[in-house]
Design a protein around this motif. Structure first.
Motif, PDB file in Angstrom:
ATOM      1  N   UNK A  58       1.202  -1.147  -0.592  1.00 38.54           N
ATOM      2  CA  UNK A  58       0.161   0.050   0.303  1.00 38.54           C
ATOM      3  C   UNK A  58       0.731   1.345  -0.305  1.00 38.54           C
ATOM      4  N   UNK A  59       1.928   1.679   0.677  1.00 35.07           N
ATOM      5  CA  UNK A  59       2.594   2.636   0.133  1.00 35.07           C
ATOM      6  C   UNK A  59       4.448   1.983  -0.088  1.00 35.07           C
ATOM      7  N   UNK A  60       5.509   2.863  -0.819  1.00 31.19           N
ATOM      8  CA  UNK A  60       6.384   2.435  -0.762  1.00 31.19           C
ATOM      9  C   UNK A  60       7.055   3.481  -0.472  1.00 31.19           C
ATOM     10  N   UNK A  61       8.392   3.180   1.052  1.00 28.83           N
ATOM     11  CA  UNK A  61       8.922   4.191   1.360  1.00 28.83           C
ATOM     12  C   UNK A  61      10.347   4.284   1.113  1.00 28.83           C
TER      13      UNK A  61
ATOM     14  N   UNK B  49       7.365   8.238   1.513  1.00 28.10           N
ATOM     15  CA  UNK B  49       6.719   7.413   1.015  1.00 28.10           C
ATOM     16  C   UNK B  49       6.889   8.168  -0.282  1.00 28.10           C
ATOM     17  N   UNK B  50       6.883   7.186  -0.907  1.00 22.43           N
ATOM     18  CA  UNK B  50       7.031   8.137  -3.066  1.00 22.43           C
ATOM     19  C   UNK B  50       5.523   8.048  -2.942  1.00 22.43           C
TER      20      UNK B  50
ATOM     21  N   UNK C 176      -3.060   0.221  -9.309  1.00 23.05           N
ATOM     22  CA  UNK C 176      -3.836   0.880  -7.673  1.00 23.05           C
ATOM     23  C   UNK C 176      -2.527   1.933  -7.037  1.00 23.05           C
TER      24      UNK C 176
ATOM     25  N   UNK D  63      -0.669   4.667  -4.765  1.00 17.55           N
ATOM     26  CA  UNK D  63      -0.618   3.943  -3.323  1.00 17.55           C
ATOM     27  C   UNK D  63      -0.496   5.203  -2.297  1.00 17.55           C
ATOM     28  N   UNK D  64      -0.073   5.004  -0.900  1.00 22.64           N
ATOM     29  CA  UNK D  64      -0.689   5.797  -0.039  1.00 22.64           C
ATOM     30  C   UNK D  64       0.959   6.571   0.300  1.00 22.64           C
TER      31      UNK D  64
ATOM     32  N   UNK E   9       5.688   6.313   9.157  1.00 26.35           N
ATOM     33  CA  UNK E   9       5.071   5.588   8.688  1.00 26.35           C
ATOM     34  C   UNK E   9       4.396   4.360   9.349  1.00 26.35           C
TER      35      UNK E   9
END
Ligand code: SF4
Ligand code: SF4
Lengths: 445, 331, 332
Positions: free
Chosen positions: A326-329, A338-339, B2, B4-5, B11
């Protein structure tokens, strides 16, 4: 005896070092790389190549503009395809050089072999110049141009060189692995830096969850009486520059001052290795170790990555399940960014690429502050995040300044702890940018 | 594809939530609550239920119809207020009174300031003080515990504190009064007439230690509160043990344990920093003894807490956390 | 009633009288002599204390104006010209007329026009998000949808449209400038209301080159200069791939609106065009034929920016638009 640690606040997030002990692998160079021009703190660099130019690995492609700035060298060989704004890891479009890769031809004078060179031939001034030439920036994530640290102002003498090998961010293991694989080079790098600084003593601070690295480096540093390895308690943010100095020496840097005021210069291990390569191998900074990790990633690993490779390639290489992500950091979970798009490329500041599961990618619902004071308790700078957050939001910039908002190191401990999931750091960042604007205005007047 | 957040760092989150905090507090109060059911019987159960249900109901109605916000009932803070209020009244209190008390606590002391986190005073104490002032007779006639048949409805009488206070007023000596009340150990374990929550200092202490262990509250307030009670009343006792009561008596009677671990430590209405909390706790202790010794009421914990609540903003201003780099050791 | 009550009343009232006497003298001593005109002006002002005049409030504005003894440079946007005219005799000076203005949002990057490229989760104040990311639509110039302008408005003249996630300025805007200052991206601007509320403006402030701007938002100004060429009155400034219509020069002829390939130029409160004139869509493909390096452009884009390509596909429905984009880039 308890282990050394800093004196105020701190938290213990789960370590999640999934990729610990994974050997550093090379990553395949794609057909095209995108090299953003703003890879360091301070002014962005200025391209000096044109469309159609042929470049080699390690060739200078962008000049530093200003004092706090760094040069950029080509990570690949090939043809400059274009110079245009491309989306970078912050989601903004930034001027970038796009190179179509052809072969892997290195510029002359760069020693690409693995042999260890121990003799240091350059003198202090030459070392600093070389660091600048090679475009080295702090690889811990802050990307502060390294040579600036070695220009010691008159009258200041750095007593201690502190090597930050703490890696207190959860998940990340790149420094750990680097120490295990390149320990000897790091020790040579330390000697180089001590020579450049004229420092009398070096302390390597390592968190106690990396006992193998502590043992390894202690053994390697046996002959050097002035290099000492110290184990530190596992506590976040142990790797904060100020916290580290406090933990190792019991000296606290005053608000708004530099480490030099307490006789220290702090450098990251990754940077130390880069400096070794620059001085002994004449190799500019164009690749770095990146941890690719997270629960959606099937093979979390450490990679040696050329700058400019899209983050998407890394994730693919490590088998990341993008549907579950859901998230890439870019960086670690506490301080990384987060990108918005995985097309962004790896830069000098990318210490890790972390994929977060869908269910963990959203923040919790924000509730009223219950005034529990937990944020105040954990703040390593002794601030009151709940208060700063409110006054920053109300725009009371003067009061923010009095409450030392600029001291915040943006470690995120407060947000991590807050039971109401308040966006404390978001508001504090807003306040910080307002206050620094106010301070700048004041100095103009 | 999808999306991304994106959000600001950090985080990850530690997982502590308001709900968790509140339900842990409820859990910590449970043993003492069960003890009060055991000692006071049906009356206690009825009063507690009425207090909790009415507190929850009032909160729901107010958020829904007056403030028109999303209801935050799940956070459990209304339940705590209800239980605390029940703890602070005798089990013989008529139901309509306790409902009135929780309306006061939730409606006036909490929601009118904007809900959880915004109230300057501890709602349960406001409710209790309101009841105490409005219905002094009902609020101070406590059931006496029959050791043999605890489940019977108890006969009403004064608390040990009340007995001592009245006695001292009449001029009786402390030693003679001590014979009229249960032994300290009995009182500590719960054989103690009084409000429902005053009953077992021991179980309250247990719950409090659980909360400290769980890092929900810190040691500062309870320790400084109890210590200041001990020291302050100890000084009087040393001066004249015939006129002033043994400090241990003060410690195990009345709402001291309840106050120290559950009411003074209420996050919303206590100071933020350790130093502030120490002063806060000490202030409550001293005020409690002053009220108990010289005041008109036999019990002073709630008044003391209420008074100290009022100075919390000042304590927060005066006692800032220890800033990094303030006391730099010079090189 | 016994004596003690009487006593108390007596004591209290004597303290009261004593304090009143002291206060009276103190007030006399420290009396500030103010120009009575200030009071008069202050009373006539709307009392909104909005700061639209550039002063800390209505009182400060009145003081400033009375002291300056002129109305030049003083203007209360809330009261407008009528109010200023009525104040003129009070001060004994000429009123300076100003055209009525209104705040205008120069962005049309709604959820439809600028498709979200990521999901934002966190504090949504504009001044914070502007530093953190380019904005959900990907445009680093466009509206962030946080509604800080709406919060700044004291006159209930703005609201957020949930459908577009853009703020809307209502007709009762008093041009107090609060929203303009609140917006961290300077998207809002005060413009003349125009005769019968007729306005023409470029609803975009993106300074990127055409393809880049277009990649994020289908209604961006792509810097094709078509409007500049169409304008006979030299009313359109052009800088950094962005057109700007000068409202004081614009004659509201609507020529530019017709030629804009991305419909970035908005016209408000005009009568609907006659059906004949409503054929800009026909005009566009004509230009398109001159497009030379269109395929190349597309290739580059799709290679590196998958998502951009995605969006393009979606907007392919209006195929002509995409084509025109490259055309215009050509012109640049
Ligand atoms: S982010 Fe800033 S305020 Fe929050 S804990 Fe870290 S230093 Fe303190
Ligand atoms: S941790 Fe959160 S709830 Fe507790 S005082 Fe800080 S902001 Fe308020």
């Amino acid at each position: 005896m308890g282990l050394l640690t800093f004196n105020i606040g701190g938290i213990h997030p789960p370590e999640n070092k999934l990729s610990a002990g994974m050997a550093i692998k090379n990553i395949e160079i794609p057909k095209q790389v995108v090299i953003p021009m703003n890879q360091n703190l301070g002014a962005p660099s200025q391209p000096i190549v044109k469309r159609g130019d042929m470049v080699k690995v390690g060739q200078l492609i962008a000049e530093a503009k200003g004092f706090i700035a760094a040069k950029i060298h080509s990570p690949v060989s090939g043809k400059v395809f274009k110079i245009e704004p491309r989306i970078d890891s912050t989601g903004f479009r930034k001027e970038s050089i796009i190179i179509n890769v052809e072969g892997d031809e290195w510029a002359e004078g760069i020693d690409s072999s693995d042999t260890l060179i121990k003799d240091i031939t350059l003198d202090a001034f030459q070392i600093t110049e070389k660091i600048k030439e090679c475009g080295i920036v702090g690889l811990g994530g802050a990307t502060f141009p390294s040579h600036v640290k070695y220009i010691v102002p008159e009258g200041k003498n750095p007593e201690y060189l502190i090597i930050n090998a703490v890696e207190c961010e959860p998940y990340l293991t790149s420094d750990h692995q680097l120490m295990m694989e390149k320990g000897e080079e790091i020790i040579v790098g330390i000697r180089i830096m001590m020579k450049a600084l004229g420092a009398k003593k070096t302390i390597i601070g390592i968190e106690n969850n990396k006992t193998d690295a502590i043992a390894h480096l202690s053994k390697l540093a046996e002959q050097d009486s002035n290099i000492e390895v110290k184990a530190l308690k596992v506590q976040y943010p142990q790797g904060g520059e100020k916290q580290l100095i406090d933990a190792l020496l019991g000296r606290q840097i005053q608000s708004g001052k530099l480490p030099l005021t307490v006789g220290c210069v702090v450098n990251n291990v990754g940077t130390t290795f880069a400096i070794y390569e620059a001085i002994q191998k004449n190799k500019p900074l164009f690749e770095r170790i990146v941890t690719v990790t997270g629960y959606p990633v099937q093979n979390p690993s450490n990679y040696r990555v050329r700058i400019g490779i899209p983050i998407a390639n890394l994730l693919q290489e490590a088998n990341c399940d993008m549907d579950a992500t859901g998230k890439v950091i870019n960086g670690g979970p506490m301080m990384g960014k987060s990108i918005p798009s995985i097309d962004a490329s790896v830069t000098k500041g990318t210490s890790g690429v972390l994929a977060i599961r869908n269910e963990e990618s959203k923040r919790h619902e924000v509730k009223n502050c219950i005034r529990c004071g937990k944020c105040t308790t954990v703040c390593p700078m002794g601030l009151e995040p709940h208060l700063l957050s409110i006054i920053a939001r109300m725009g009371e910039n003067e009061k923010c300044e009095q409450e030392l908002i600029m001291d915040c190191i943006e470690c995120g401990s407060c947000v991590y702890t807050c039971p109401s999931s308040r966006p404390l750091l978001d508001n504090i960042r807003l306040g910080k940018s307002n206050v620094s604007f106010m301070i700048r205005q004041r100095s103009v007047k | 594809m999808k999306l991304l957040t994106v959000s600001g760092s950090p985080h990850i989150h530690g997982g502590l939530s308001v709900e968790k905090v509140m339900w842990l507090v409820v859990a910590a109060m449970a043993p003492a609550m069960l003890a009060s059911f055991y000692f006071f019987g049906m009356g206690a159960i009825k009063v507690t239920l009425a207090a909790v249900l009415s507190a929850v109901l009032f909160e729901y109605l107010i958020t829904k119809f007056i403030m028109k916000q999303k209801s935050q009932l799940g956070d459990g803070s209304a339940v705590i207020t209800g239980i605390l209020l029940a703890f602070n009244v005798p089990s013989t209190l008529p139901i309509w009174m306790i409902v009135l008390g929780s309306l006061m606590a939730i409606g006036v002391a909490k929601m009118s300031f904007g809900g959880l986190g915004k109230n300057p005073f501890n709602p349960a104490i406001v409710g209790r003080v309101f009841l105490l002032i409005s219905f002094p007779v009902q609020m101070t006639s406590y059931p006496i515990i029959e050791k043999v048949f605890p489940m019977q409805d108890a006969i009403s009488g004064a608390t040990p504190l009340g007995i001592v206070k009245e006695g001292l007023k009449k001029g009786d000596s402390v030693s003679s009064l001590m014979d009229q009340i249960p032994s300290f150990t009995d009182m500590f374990l719960g054989m103690n007439g009084g409000s429902m929550g005053e009953v077992s200092a021991f179980l309250l202490l247990l719950g409090g230690l659980f909360l400290i262990f769980k890092k929900i509250i810190t040691w500062h307030i309870p320790v400084s509160f109890l210590a200041s009670i001990l020291i302050f009343s100890g000084i009087f006792w040393l001066i004249n043990p015939e006129v002033y009561v043994n400090p241990l008596f003060h410690l195990v009677t009345g709402g001291v344990m309840l106050g120290a671990f559950f009411m003074a430590t209420d996050m919303v209405t206590s100071p933020m920093t350790g130093k502030g909390q120490l002063i806060f706790g000490a202030g409550i202790g001293i005020l409690t003894i002053i009220i108990r010794v010289w005041g008109a009421y036999p019990e002073g914990v709630s008044f003391a807490i209420l008074l100290m609540n009022a100075v919390v903003p000042h304590l927060n201003n005066a006692f800032k956390p220890k800033r990094f780099g303030k006391e730099m050791k010079n090189v | 009633m016994d004596g003690s009550v009487l006593n108390a009343i007596l004591v209290m009232s004597s303290i009261g009288v004593g304090a009143a006497i002291i206060l009276f003298f103190v007030a006399q001593k420290f009396k500030v002599i103010e120009d009575p005109k200030i009071d008069l002006v202050d009373e006539a002002l709307p009392g909104a204390n909005c700061g639209g005049c550039g002063y800390a409030g209505c009182r400060a504005f009145a003081e400033g104006m009375v002291k300056a003894e002129t109305m030049d440079g003083f203007f209360c946007p809330v009261g407008g010209n009528d109010l200023m005219k009525s104040l003129a005799p009070l001060l004994g000076v000429e009123a300076v007329e100003k055209k009525p203005q209104i705040a205008v949002l120069r962005c049309n990057g709604s959820i439809k026009n600028s498709i979200p490229k990521f999901d934002y989760d966190g504090d949504s104040t504009c001044s914070f998000t502007t530093n953190l990311s380019a904005g959900v639509g990907g445009c680093q110039y466009g509206c962030l949808g946080g509604g800080e302008c709406v919060d700044a408005c004291d006159f209930d003249a703005m609201y957020m449209d949930p459908e577009t996630n853009l703020p809307v300025v209502k007709i009762n805007c008093v041009a107090c400038n609060a929203c303009v200052e609140a917006c961290p991206r300077d998207i809002l601007e005060l413009r003349d209301r125009g005769p019968k509320e007729k306005r023409i403006f470029v609803s975009c402030i993106n300074e990127e080159k055409g393809p880049l701007a277009k990649a994020n938002c289908t209604v961006a100004c792509i810097g094709c200069k078509a409007c500049v060429k169409a304008c006979k009155f030299d009313a359109i400034d052009f800088d950094n791939f962005l057109a700007y219509i000068k409202y004081d020069v614009c004659t509201l002829c609507r020529k530019c609106v017709e030629v804009c390939p991305t419909d970035a130029i908005h016209e408000l409160n005009f009568k609907p065009r006659k059906p004949k004139a409503d054929k800009p869509k026909v005009a566009k493909p004509k230009v398109e034929k001159s497009a030379a390096d269109k395929p190349k452009e597309e290739k580059e884009e799709s290679k590196t920016e998958e998502k951009v390509a995605d969006n393009k596909e979606k907007s392919e429905k209006t195929a002509s638009d995409v084509k025109v984009e490259s055309t215009n880039n050509d012109k640049n």
